[in-house]
Design a protein around this motif. Structure first.
Motif, PDB file in Angstrom:
ATOM      1  N   ILE A  41      -0.219   8.666 -35.070  1.00  0.00           N
ATOM      2  CA  ILE A  41       0.818   9.665 -35.363  1.00  0.00           C
ATOM      3  C   ILE A  41       0.546  10.336 -36.704  1.00  0.00           C
ATOM      4  O   ILE A  41       0.630  11.568 -36.828  1.00  0.00           O
ATOM      5  CB  ILE A  41       2.204   8.998 -35.351  1.00  0.00           C
ATOM      6  N   ASN A  42       0.222   9.550 -37.725  1.00  0.00           N
ATOM      7  CA  ASN A  42      -0.060  10.124 -39.040  1.00  0.00           C
ATOM      8  C   ASN A  42      -1.261  11.063 -38.988  1.00  0.00           C
ATOM      9  O   ASN A  42      -1.269  12.119 -39.633  1.00  0.00           O
ATOM     10  CB  ASN A  42      -0.314   9.000 -40.041  1.00  0.00           C
ATOM     11  N   GLN A  43      -2.266  10.666 -38.223  1.00  0.00           N
ATOM     12  CA  GLN A  43      -3.450  11.525 -38.099  1.00  0.00           C
ATOM     13  C   GLN A  43      -3.087  12.843 -37.422  1.00  0.00           C
ATOM     14  O   GLN A  43      -3.552  13.907 -37.841  1.00  0.00           O
ATOM     15  CB  GLN A  43      -4.531  10.797 -37.305  1.00  0.00           C
ATOM     16  N   ALA A  49      -1.121  20.207 -39.059  1.00  0.00           N
ATOM     17  CA  ALA A  49      -0.711  21.051 -40.188  1.00  0.00           C
ATOM     18  C   ALA A  49      -1.757  22.120 -40.497  1.00  0.00           C
ATOM     19  O   ALA A  49      -1.438  23.157 -41.090  1.00  0.00           O
ATOM     20  CB  ALA A  49      -0.464  20.184 -41.419  1.00  0.00           C
ATOM     21  N   LYS A  50      -3.001  21.879 -40.088  1.00  0.00           N
ATOM     22  CA  LYS A  50      -4.090  22.817 -40.388  1.00  0.00           C
ATOM     23  C   LYS A  50      -4.340  23.809 -39.265  1.00  0.00           C
ATOM     24  O   LYS A  50      -5.152  24.715 -39.419  1.00  0.00           O
ATOM     25  CB  LYS A  50      -5.380  22.028 -40.653  1.00  0.00           C
ATOM     26  N   LEU A  51      -3.663  23.648 -38.130  1.00  0.00           N
ATOM     27  CA  LEU A  51      -3.939  24.481 -36.962  1.00  0.00           C
ATOM     28  C   LEU A  51      -3.000  25.680 -36.915  1.00  0.00           C
ATOM     29  O   LEU A  51      -1.870  25.633 -37.392  1.00  0.00           O
ATOM     30  CB  LEU A  51      -3.781  23.656 -35.684  1.00  0.00           C
ATOM     31  N   ALA A  52      -3.482  26.750 -36.305  1.00  0.00           N
ATOM     32  CA  ALA A  52      -2.649  27.935 -36.105  1.00  0.00           C
ATOM     33  C   ALA A  52      -1.612  27.646 -35.021  1.00  0.00           C
ATOM     34  O   ALA A  52      -1.878  26.892 -34.081  1.00  0.00           O
ATOM     35  CB  ALA A  52      -3.520  29.116 -35.699  1.00  0.00           C
ATOM     36  N   ALA A  78       2.606  16.284 -27.529  1.00  0.00           N
ATOM     37  CA  ALA A  78       3.288  17.526 -27.921  1.00  0.00           C
ATOM     38  C   ALA A  78       3.904  17.423 -29.311  1.00  0.00           C
ATOM     39  O   ALA A  78       4.034  18.436 -30.016  1.00  0.00           O
ATOM     40  CB  ALA A  78       4.364  17.875 -26.900  1.00  0.00           C
ATOM     41  N   ALA A  79       4.294  16.219 -29.716  1.00  0.00           N
ATOM     42  CA  ALA A  79       4.974  16.051 -31.007  1.00  0.00           C
ATOM     43  C   ALA A  79       4.113  16.564 -32.148  1.00  0.00           C
ATOM     44  O   ALA A  79       2.900  16.341 -32.190  1.00  0.00           O
ATOM     45  CB  ALA A  79       5.319  14.582 -31.220  1.00  0.00           C
ATOM     46  N   TRP A  80       4.765  17.262 -33.079  1.00  0.00           N
ATOM     47  CA  TRP A  80       4.206  17.776 -34.319  1.00  0.00           C
ATOM     48  C   TRP A  80       3.276  18.979 -34.136  1.00  0.00           C
ATOM     49  O   TRP A  80       2.727  19.487 -35.102  1.00  0.00           O
ATOM     50  CB  TRP A  80       3.473  16.679 -35.105  1.00  0.00           C
ATOM     51  N   HIS A 217       5.520  10.466 -42.875  1.00  0.00           N
ATOM     52  CA  HIS A 217       4.470   9.718 -42.208  1.00  0.00           C
ATOM     53  C   HIS A 217       4.972   8.319 -41.866  1.00  0.00           C
ATOM     54  O   HIS A 217       5.839   7.765 -42.540  1.00  0.00           O
ATOM     55  CB  HIS A 217       3.226   9.613 -43.097  1.00  0.00           C
ATOM     56  N   GLU A 218       4.427   7.771 -40.813  1.00  0.00           N
ATOM     57  CA  GLU A 218       4.767   6.411 -40.396  1.00  0.00           C
ATOM     58  C   GLU A 218       4.172   5.405 -41.379  1.00  0.00           C
ATOM     59  O   GLU A 218       3.088   5.621 -41.921  1.00  0.00           O
ATOM     60  CB  GLU A 218       4.229   6.137 -38.994  1.00  0.00           C
ATOM     61  N   ASN A 219       4.898   4.319 -41.595  1.00  0.00           N
ATOM     62  CA  ASN A 219       4.432   3.269 -42.507  1.00  0.00           C
ATOM     63  C   ASN A 219       3.495   2.327 -41.752  1.00  0.00           C
ATOM     64  O   ASN A 219       3.832   1.193 -41.431  1.00  0.00           O
ATOM     65  CB  ASN A 219       5.618   2.499 -43.089  1.00  0.00           C
TER      66      ASN A 219
END
Length: 294
Positions: A41-43, A49-52, A78-80, A217-219
């Protein structure tokens, strides 16, 4: 030397040790799977965040049900995802989500349905605002008006929250504590996409009164620490059994009182043996046929 390990007592200890070590290894494996899930998930959060942004209909199933219903659940992955969508805000159905914390402050998240040209809508989390000045944490704030006309939103897909809370209507506002899209959709006069969007960008620009909702981010490192902990406990259980068995073999675990009793019995036995030998020697010195003095 280690023949005692075949006794019922030590076989029972060994079985208990192996059972405990197995349970600990399995718990470590479960924590490892949780670590891998959270790390993935963190990855994904970092990569998306870097994608259009892509059009929302390429990521979420279009809701084709009746009014007051949510669309099909989002597909895996689909998330994020960053998506873009254009429509018009429905200011008559603003949703206030109370008791939400941002930077250690309790306030409200404001969701507003964005009506699309096809008649459906997607819920947009426009951001966080504090409660009304001088009021309690649940005192309803003044909500900045949504832009009129066409609005283009770029946001992150956020899955519907589990464990839905009660949804209330008060003074023309919908209030809840959980963003459960199916429950919220029942209060709206049109079908709604099954996930909502966390606002990243908006044209026209968003009101500065809103604070952006941070993406946490997930711990995953906590789960990684539990993996090491459980596997270490399993190893210590096996090492402890070996250490106890070695001490038993060396006699270090035997009862000191038993040592003393056994030593006393041995000395008593030696004394009796000495007395018996002395008696035999005395009898040997007697003349033949003579009886010892009474």
């Amino acid at each position: 030397m280690y023949r005692f390990l075949l006794t019922p007592r030590w076989l029972g200890i060994l079985a208990l040790t192996l059972a405990a070590a197995t349970v600990m290894v399995l718990l470590g494996n479960w924590q490892l799977s949780r670590y891998q899930e959270r790390a993935a998930i963190n990855q994904r959060i970092d990569e998306t965040a870097k994608l259009a942004p892509v059009p929302v209909e390429e990521v979420l199933p279009r809701p084709d049900g009746p009014a007051g219903s949510a669309g099909q659940p989002p597909p895996a992955g689909a998330a994020w995802t960053r998506v873009s969508v254009t429509g018009r805000y429905d200011s008559a159905n603003v949703i206030l989500v109370r008791s939400r914390t941002v930077q250690s402050r309790v306030g409200f998240e404001v969701l507003t349905p964005l009506r699309l040209a096809d008649g459906s809508a997607v819920l947009v989390d426009r951001g966080w605002i504090p409660p009304a000045p001088g009021g309690a944490a649940v005192t309803r704030p003044e909500i900045p008006a949504a832009p009129s006309g066409d609005v283009t939103v770029v946001g992150r897909v956020h899955l519907s929250e589990s464990k839905p809370d009660a949804v209330l209507r008060r003074d023309g506002r919908i209030e809840t504590r959980r963003i459960a899209v199916p429950a919220l959709a029942r209060e709206l006069p049109y079908p709604v996409y099954s996930a909502y969007l966390l606002l990243d960008e908006q044209t026209p620009a968003a009101d500065p009164a809103f604070s952006a909702i941070p993406i946490r981010h997930e711990n995953d490192w906590q789960n990684g620490g539990y993996v090491v902990q459980w596997w270490l406990f399993a190893l210590l259980a096996l090492v402890g059994f070996g250490w106890a068995a070695r001490r038993e073999a060396r006699g270090d675990l035997k009862d000191p009182d038993a040592h003393r009793d056994r030593a006393g019995q041995d000395r008593a036995g030696q004394d009796r043996a000495g007395q018996d030998r002395a008696g035999l020697e005395g009898r040997a010195d007697l003349p033949a046929g003579a009886a010892p003095n009474s």
